[in-house]
Design an enzyme around this catalytic site. Structure first.
Site, PDB file in Angstrom:
ATOM      1  N   GLU A  93      56.567  18.418  56.184  1.00  0.00           N
ATOM      2  CA  GLU A  93      56.958  18.737  54.809  1.00  0.00           C
ATOM      3  C   GLU A  93      56.624  20.189  54.493  1.00  0.00           C
ATOM      4  O   GLU A  93      55.490  20.629  54.711  1.00  0.00           O
ATOM      5  CB  GLU A  93      56.206  17.796  53.861  1.00  0.00           C
ATOM      6  CG  GLU A  93      56.511  17.977  52.391  1.00  0.00           C
ATOM      7  CD  GLU A  93      55.718  17.000  51.513  1.00  0.00           C
ATOM      8  OE1 GLU A  93      55.668  15.778  51.827  1.00  0.00           O
ATOM      9  OE2 GLU A  93      55.128  17.451  50.500  1.00  0.00           O
TER      10      GLU A  93
ATOM     11  N   GLU B   6      45.086  11.767  45.438  1.00  0.00           N
ATOM     12  CA  GLU B   6      45.001  12.359  44.104  1.00  0.00           C
ATOM     13  C   GLU B   6      45.148  11.310  43.008  1.00  0.00           C
ATOM     14  O   GLU B   6      45.829  11.520  42.009  1.00  0.00           O
ATOM     15  CB  GLU B   6      46.061  13.459  43.940  1.00  0.00           C
ATOM     16  CG  GLU B   6      45.864  14.599  44.931  1.00  0.00           C
ATOM     17  CD  GLU B   6      46.836  15.768  44.733  1.00  0.00           C
ATOM     18  OE1 GLU B   6      46.424  16.899  44.992  1.00  0.00           O
ATOM     19  OE2 GLU B   6      47.983  15.521  44.334  1.00  0.00           O
TER      20      GLU B   6
ATOM     21  N   ASN C 296      54.455  11.254  42.664  1.00  0.00           N
ATOM     22  CA  ASN C 296      53.547  10.663  41.682  1.00  0.00           C
ATOM     23  C   ASN C 296      54.412   9.803  40.769  1.00  0.00           C
ATOM     24  O   ASN C 296      55.127  10.305  39.915  1.00  0.00           O
ATOM     25  CB  ASN C 296      52.833  11.742  40.865  1.00  0.00           C
ATOM     26  CG  ASN C 296      51.854  12.540  41.711  1.00  0.00           C
ATOM     27  OD1 ASN C 296      51.107  11.974  42.504  1.00  0.00           O
ATOM     28  ND2 ASN C 296      51.877  13.857  41.550  1.00  0.00           N
TER      29      ASN C 296
ATOM     30  N   GLU D 153      52.172  37.799  50.023  1.00  0.00           N
ATOM     31  CA  GLU D 153      50.873  37.576  50.668  1.00  0.00           C
ATOM     32  C   GLU D 153      49.943  38.761  50.440  1.00  0.00           C
ATOM     33  O   GLU D 153      48.756  38.600  50.199  1.00  0.00           O
ATOM     34  CB  GLU D 153      51.065  37.329  52.161  1.00  0.00           C
ATOM     35  CG  GLU D 153      49.752  37.056  52.896  1.00  0.00           C
ATOM     36  CD  GLU D 153      49.936  36.864  54.402  1.00  0.00           C
ATOM     37  OE1 GLU D 153      50.941  37.382  54.941  1.00  0.00           O
ATOM     38  OE2 GLU D 153      49.091  36.194  55.018  1.00  0.00           O
TER      39      GLU D 153
ATOM     40  N   ARG E 255      38.069  19.754  53.166  1.00  0.00           N
ATOM     41  CA  ARG E 255      39.367  19.154  52.855  1.00  0.00           C
ATOM     42  C   ARG E 255      40.375  19.365  53.979  1.00  0.00           C
ATOM     43  O   ARG E 255      41.227  18.516  54.220  1.00  0.00           O
ATOM     44  CB  ARG E 255      39.886  19.763  51.553  1.00  0.00           C
ATOM     45  CG  ARG E 255      41.320  19.439  51.246  1.00  0.00           C
ATOM     46  CD  ARG E 255      41.682  19.867  49.837  1.00  0.00           C
ATOM     47  NE  ARG E 255      43.117  19.889  49.637  1.00  0.00           N
ATOM     48  CZ  ARG E 255      43.712  20.185  48.485  1.00  0.00           C
ATOM     49  NH1 ARG E 255      42.973  20.479  47.430  1.00  0.00           N
ATOM     50  NH2 ARG E 255      45.017  20.181  48.365  1.00  0.00           N
TER      51      ARG E 255
ATOM     52  N   ARG F  87      53.172   9.577  53.052  1.00  0.00           N
ATOM     53  CA  ARG F  87      52.610  10.932  53.034  1.00  0.00           C
ATOM     54  C   ARG F  87      51.163  10.950  53.519  1.00  0.00           C
ATOM     55  O   ARG F  87      50.361  10.090  53.160  1.00  0.00           O
ATOM     56  CB  ARG F  87      52.729  11.550  51.648  1.00  0.00           C
ATOM     57  CG  ARG F  87      54.182  11.821  51.298  1.00  0.00           C
ATOM     58  CD  ARG F  87      54.334  12.394  49.910  1.00  0.00           C
ATOM     59  NE  ARG F  87      54.260  13.842  49.858  1.00  0.00           N
ATOM     60  CZ  ARG F  87      53.397  14.522  49.120  1.00  0.00           C
ATOM     61  NH1 ARG F  87      52.466  13.909  48.430  1.00  0.00           N
ATOM     62  NH2 ARG F  87      53.438  15.839  49.086  1.00  0.00           N
TER      63      ARG F  87
ATOM     64  N   GLU G 232      55.338  26.602  44.156  1.00  0.00           N
ATOM     65  CA  GLU G 232      54.130  26.312  43.380  1.00  0.00           C
ATOM     66  C   GLU G 232      53.083  27.410  43.526  1.00  0.00           C
ATOM     67  O   GLU G 232      52.533  27.878  42.531  1.00  0.00           O
ATOM     68  CB  GLU G 232      53.559  24.963  43.826  1.00  0.00           C
ATOM     69  CG  GLU G 232      52.256  24.609  43.130  1.00  0.00           C
ATOM     70  CD  GLU G 232      51.753  23.224  43.504  1.00  0.00           C
ATOM     71  OE1 GLU G 232      52.418  22.530  44.291  1.00  0.00           O
ATOM     72  OE2 GLU G 232      50.690  22.831  42.984  1.00  0.00           O
TER      73      GLU G 232
ATOM     74  N   ASP H  34      47.418  23.008  51.145  1.00  0.00           N
ATOM     75  CA  ASP H  34      48.470  22.640  50.203  1.00  0.00           C
ATOM     76  C   ASP H  34      49.392  23.813  49.917  1.00  0.00           C
ATOM     77  O   ASP H  34      49.371  24.352  48.812  1.00  0.00           O
ATOM     78  CB  ASP H  34      47.829  22.122  48.908  1.00  0.00           C
ATOM     79  CG  ASP H  34      48.861  21.458  47.991  1.00  0.00           C
ATOM     80  OD1 ASP H  34      49.947  21.094  48.482  1.00  0.00           O
ATOM     81  OD2 ASP H  34      48.572  21.298  46.796  1.00  0.00           O
TER      82      ASP H  34
END
Lengths: 671, 671
Positions: free
Chosen positions: B385, B276, B193, B503, B334, B317, B391, B363
């Site tokens: 990737e 985004e 970004n 998890e 999505r 990307r 995150e 994601d």
């Protein structure tokens, strides 16, 4: 002010006075203010004004249409006035200068009627001595929160570029004028959460507070200051802030003395202590009475001998609860906290220490019961706090006129006999909804909340709908006078029901919350459900609500005086609109309304959106009658309100459909 | 570096070399690096090193313990090397300087074994040419997000005080050394970004990027730059960024040419376009191939004639989806987006345009299937990737070693035949988890993720548990050597199962999300349920999960190659751990494990917390063996992990108990 919305003081409001002959009798700075107002109106509209500074000067009142005279009966106090019309003269008398100013604005409100019909002499005086706005304004701008905490109207009116705006910029004075015209007489100029920069307003930056006080004084408004309880440490370098420590007491006394040197009519301190992380007396094993009384003593000592007005008070907020609660622990009930903390202290607070209580036990939700504390501290001066800034009621993107909610609260007989308005001997306080926005309140229609609050503080038993009419007539002058009825009816239709509309599409039946955490805008049904904030609805597949009964719940209902303890204890007698605040109920439980809880949820959420759509339609129909900028701003907000209301409807309905499995009786679309 | 954790290159790692005699043959800057490393080790431990710059100089190798020689077989490429030990000499040969450097670090990894046992000549070369870290670092510090987007290890390693740190500060060079020691050869130095300040790194601030490149070059690492697609407009002042516009193409060509003047071995661009909110070719009705190919052409033109290495590539990307989805619309999925957008473009991308695909379709959740795109674009160079920065996996406050997850992904036969590791012809990329924290990664154990990624990128079919052992042996030197087995076993026990533990206590059975919106830390089961992000679980009172089957759902399962389309289509064949990703199932559905969905949820959440408690106990038992600062930091993080894991357990269990009404079969406490 160039580019600033005139709100409820448009030029036209002064036309009835400005076209006539006025005599003003009396001397003093606020009489100068009255004279200035009338003189400006005459300059604009062609009338005449004579100033007769001598108390018993000989000018013949009958030569005038309006006489404003500083020789009223002392019994009405410094803020009261009388008004009569006979022999073609409208006569206002007051004992105090502030009363004369309020009398002038009374004539403004009457409009042409002030000069066209005789009226008996009538005395007016405020029912509540302190009518206050708390600004949650910061000097520094927070990168996320912005400058005004929970502010939705731009930056601060008082602070810009890291300094006080002072009177030079005029906007602060214009604000004081608007406030005086609805009866507000006190303003706290900074946030109750006192950060590092703002703490210094008490000491080396007190001159900036004085500049704001200078700008507001001509309109009868005194300034108050939010201070941090830790000030002796963070500003004074002392090792403690213990309220019983002599060094600490001396520091406060000396500091307060310097405050009064800068601001002789200083109103006092506002303190949020031991609340949401703010420091307080608990750290030293002292009570809140100890803390408040120390500051009260400092204010009394400094203020003695001052002739500037009534002494300074400390407003000590009762918003004390555990904000690090464990959601698993169902025995702790945030609603109980203020009562549990403060009722044992009743009778211990100094005469000039005021305990400031939020009207509800939680935090300004769209529907809450009255705080039981209000009926339970006869030996304490209480101030009751409402929230004009719409933190939980649409953030000034939604129309939500709070007049009926406040009116219900103020007329509630909290101890079984006296109303909240009567019990609020320490004042009525609103958290301000104003910022440096051109329309003052972001949403132009949110001005109605500010106006209504001021007028209700003056007269808590007033009919709020009458006040709404008053605000509309003052604020909305039609471009074509023959259309005034349509305009007034339209604005009234948009506002009058808006609080109930907002309630319909948000959290049901008094349960509250369901907002997105942090910023509090928009729906998130479980947003606060597993949080440490004590704000839960406990919805499961069978039912929803918080059991706060004595018999089986947290016991909160038992904090109320009679008859309320009994009323709230049983689902049979608890009013529908508070049912889920007090009881955990099955979705199939039948309300007094004849609907089940789940069907009520569906129905109100569909209705709420329909009502927003209808209100938007009404507003659109007024496009030819409203100033284009104002119309456009409201329209833009309405579109967001409609989007948001639909989101509320669909999220809440989907959430409860998924949980309950009960279909809508009318087969409407639930996602 | 003073005060900086040595990570997997502690002094002791060089002791086996530093105590011996080494001959280095060859010339060039990276050979100088090799020489410097060995010389420093000898200075510290007393060994000797001889540099023989001549390619065929006559020094007798047998006089040495270690010979590092730049005359290897060309077939291994510039990064490969051979290693053998015979006649008491350990011999490393390489054709390229980088290969020699990697050979040195190979010897470091072998430790004493490199000099104590004979070994056959073995060739080593990376399976993947590009092994890259993407830093989501900003130059400017965001007041909320901090400096590194989704960074949990302090500020940026590259940018400080608004400028590049450059090589003078040494930390960047030390970072390059660590990366080379695990095989990483490319770094993108700024966030995908691209904000206003960072956009200018491409033009007037390219010198700062060059300074970073200078610091990393001695360790064989090339820099890449994230650029904004709108650069011709925001930097070049052009009226358009249309990729087919001649002026735009010229601007990129000229700009790229200047980039190569500053950085002759520049690696290329990274672009997040039409994603985004970032600008992209859609605005001009152009395809992503048009966009990528324009940049590829600019890189090819500028790079031709450069002898600095392989040409520059554009990493484009594939993270393109509708982030303003309506949660009410169940037809939009999505997960389908990347495939739907990019598969039609297969074969259209230029040879040096690489499509960079996240390993999963959503994601970086703790469990996702492999992106079906990876098996469906044979005519396109793909980079895969992964996300080293945690995150969604505990934000480096939780131990979560991702090696097994990445290994599963890389060995997945995405098109039914080739593995993801083989299909990633454009490289393997990890979003970096490093910052200016003294421990590099905030949580010291998170270094294992960075190391494992580098080693897996070199050899995607490596056993990840072997790599974990390798990292532990390098990083954890016991204070008492006889305790090394206890230390290694302890650290292994803490890390090896940690991903599955994480998890267990978070979102169950592949459904993902359930995190707090925005910052993504901690549980919020419905946090993303009614959001525009396309991230739903659709839990109701009967069941949970997303139906992505072809027969009755969004059809996503049909995007897979055989056999996966069939495997995922039916709940009967879908693996348990992905069941709720592909199917909406009743709480009472029996898993292959023999448990119902709801009992699985309860059991895993209780187990997950128990496993954290056990791991914390193991870590505590190592207190006498681990450097105190490192031990204390991990302990502090573990306490937060345990608190957070309990919160996850209780919120998730309560949520599903309230919804399903099904009691835990073992009667454990659910709130």
């Amino acid at each position: 002010m160039q580019g600033v919305d005139p709100a409820w003081l448009p030029d036209g409001a002064f036309r009835p006075i400005g076209t006539r002959r006025t005599l003003i009798r009396g001397a003093g700075p606020l009489v100068d203010t009255v004279h200035g107002e009338v003189a400006e109106a005459c300059r604009r509209f062609g009338g005449r004004v004579v100033r007769d500074a001598g108390a018993d000067a000989g000018a013949d009142g009958t030569a005038y249409d309006l006489v404003l005279e500083l020789t009223g009966p002392e019994g009405l106090g410094s803020e009261g006035f009388t008004c009569r019309r006979e022999n073609g003269v409208t006569h206002v008398t007051a004992f105090g200068q502030t009363g004369l100013l309020y009398g002038l604005f009374h004539v403004v409100r009457l409009g042409e009627r002030a000069f066209t019909q005789d009226r008996q002499k009538q005395a007016h005086r405020p029912a509540v001595a302190l009518r206050m706005l708390d600004h949650w304004d910061n000097v520094a701008v927070h990168p996320v929160m912005g400058q005004v905490e929970r502010g939705y109207a731009g930056g601060s009116l008082f602070w810009a570029d890291g300094r006080a705006r002072g009177e030079l910029l005029g906007r602060v004075r214009a604000y004081g004028r608007l406030l005086a015209a609805c009866g507000i007489n006190a303003v706290a100029v900074n946030n109750v959460n006192v950060h590092a920069v703002e703490a210094r307003l008490l000491t080396d930056r007190i001159g900036e507070v004085a500049a704001i006080a200078d700008a507001l004084r001509p309109y009868g408004i005194r300034v108050h200051l939010s201070v941090t309880f830790a000030a002796p440490m963070v500003l004074g370098g002392l090792p403690t802030a213990d309220p019983l420590d002599e060094g600490v007491r001396d520091w406060w006394a000396q500091t307060t003395s310097r405050v009064y040197e800068a601001i002789p009519d200083f109103g006092g301190y506002v303190v949020k202590a031991d609340s949401e992380g703010q420091p307080g007396p608990f750290a030293y094993g002292r009570s809140h009475a100890d803390g408040a009384n120390m500051l009260a003593a400092a204010l009394t000592a400094s203020d003695s001998g001052s002739a500037a007005g009534p002494g300074g008070t400390v407003h000590w907020r009762a918003f004390v609860y555990d904000h690090r609660q464990d959601w698993r622990d169902r025995t702790t009930d945030r609603a109980r906290a203020a009562y549990d903390h403060f009722v044992p202290l009743d009778g211990q607070f100094a005469p000039n220490a005021v305990l400031q209580v939020k009207h509800g036990p939680m935090d300004f939700q769209v529907r809450e019961p009255i705080s039981p504390l209000i009926g339970a501290m006869p030996g304490t001066r209480l101030a009751v706090e409402v929230q004009a800034t719409q933190e939980y009621t649409g953030q000034q993107r939604h129309v939500c006129w709070l007049g009926p909610m406040w009116s219900e609260a103020l007329r509630f007989r909290a101890d079984g006999e006296s109303t909240v308005g009567e019990l609020a001997r320490g004042g009525l306080v609103a958290v301000s909804n104003v910022g440096d926005d051109p329309f003052w309140t972001g949403h132009p229609l949110a001005q109605a909340n500010l106006y209504t609050f001021g007028r209700l503080a003056w007269q808590p038993d007033a009919n709020p709908y009458g006040l709404l009419d008053e605000w509309i007539r003052l604020t909305y002058t039609p471009t074509r006078s023959e259309e005034s009825a349509r305009l007034e009816a339209g604005v009234y239709a948009v506002l009058s029901h808006s609080w109930r509309t907002y309630e319909k599409y948000t959290a049901p039946l008094g349960v509250g919350w369901m907002v997105q955490p942090g910023h509090h805008y928009g729906p998130s049904v479980d947003g606060y459900e597993y949080s440490p904030w004590g704000t839960y609805h406990f919805a499961d597949r069978d039912g929803i609500g918080v059991d706060r009964s004595v018999a089986t719940g947290t016991g909160f209902a038992g904090q109320y005086a009679k008859p309320w303890a009994e009323v709230y204890e049983s689902p049979e007698t608890c009013p529908d609109e508070l049912l889920l605040f007090f009881h955990h109920m099955s979705y199939e439980h039948m309300l007094h309304s004849g609907k089940t809880v789940i069907q009520h949820i569906y129905d109100t959420h569909f209705e709420g959106v329909e009502e927003v759509e209808a209100a938007l339609g009404v507003w659109a129909s007024l496009v030819d009658l409203v100033d284009p900028a104002r119309h456009a701003r409201v329209t833009e907000r309405f579109e967001e309100q409609l989007r948001s209301a639909r989101e509320w409807r669909d999220q809440v309905n989907s959430y409860f459909f998924r949980k309950s499995g009960v279909a809508d009786a009318h087969g409407r679309r639930i996602y």
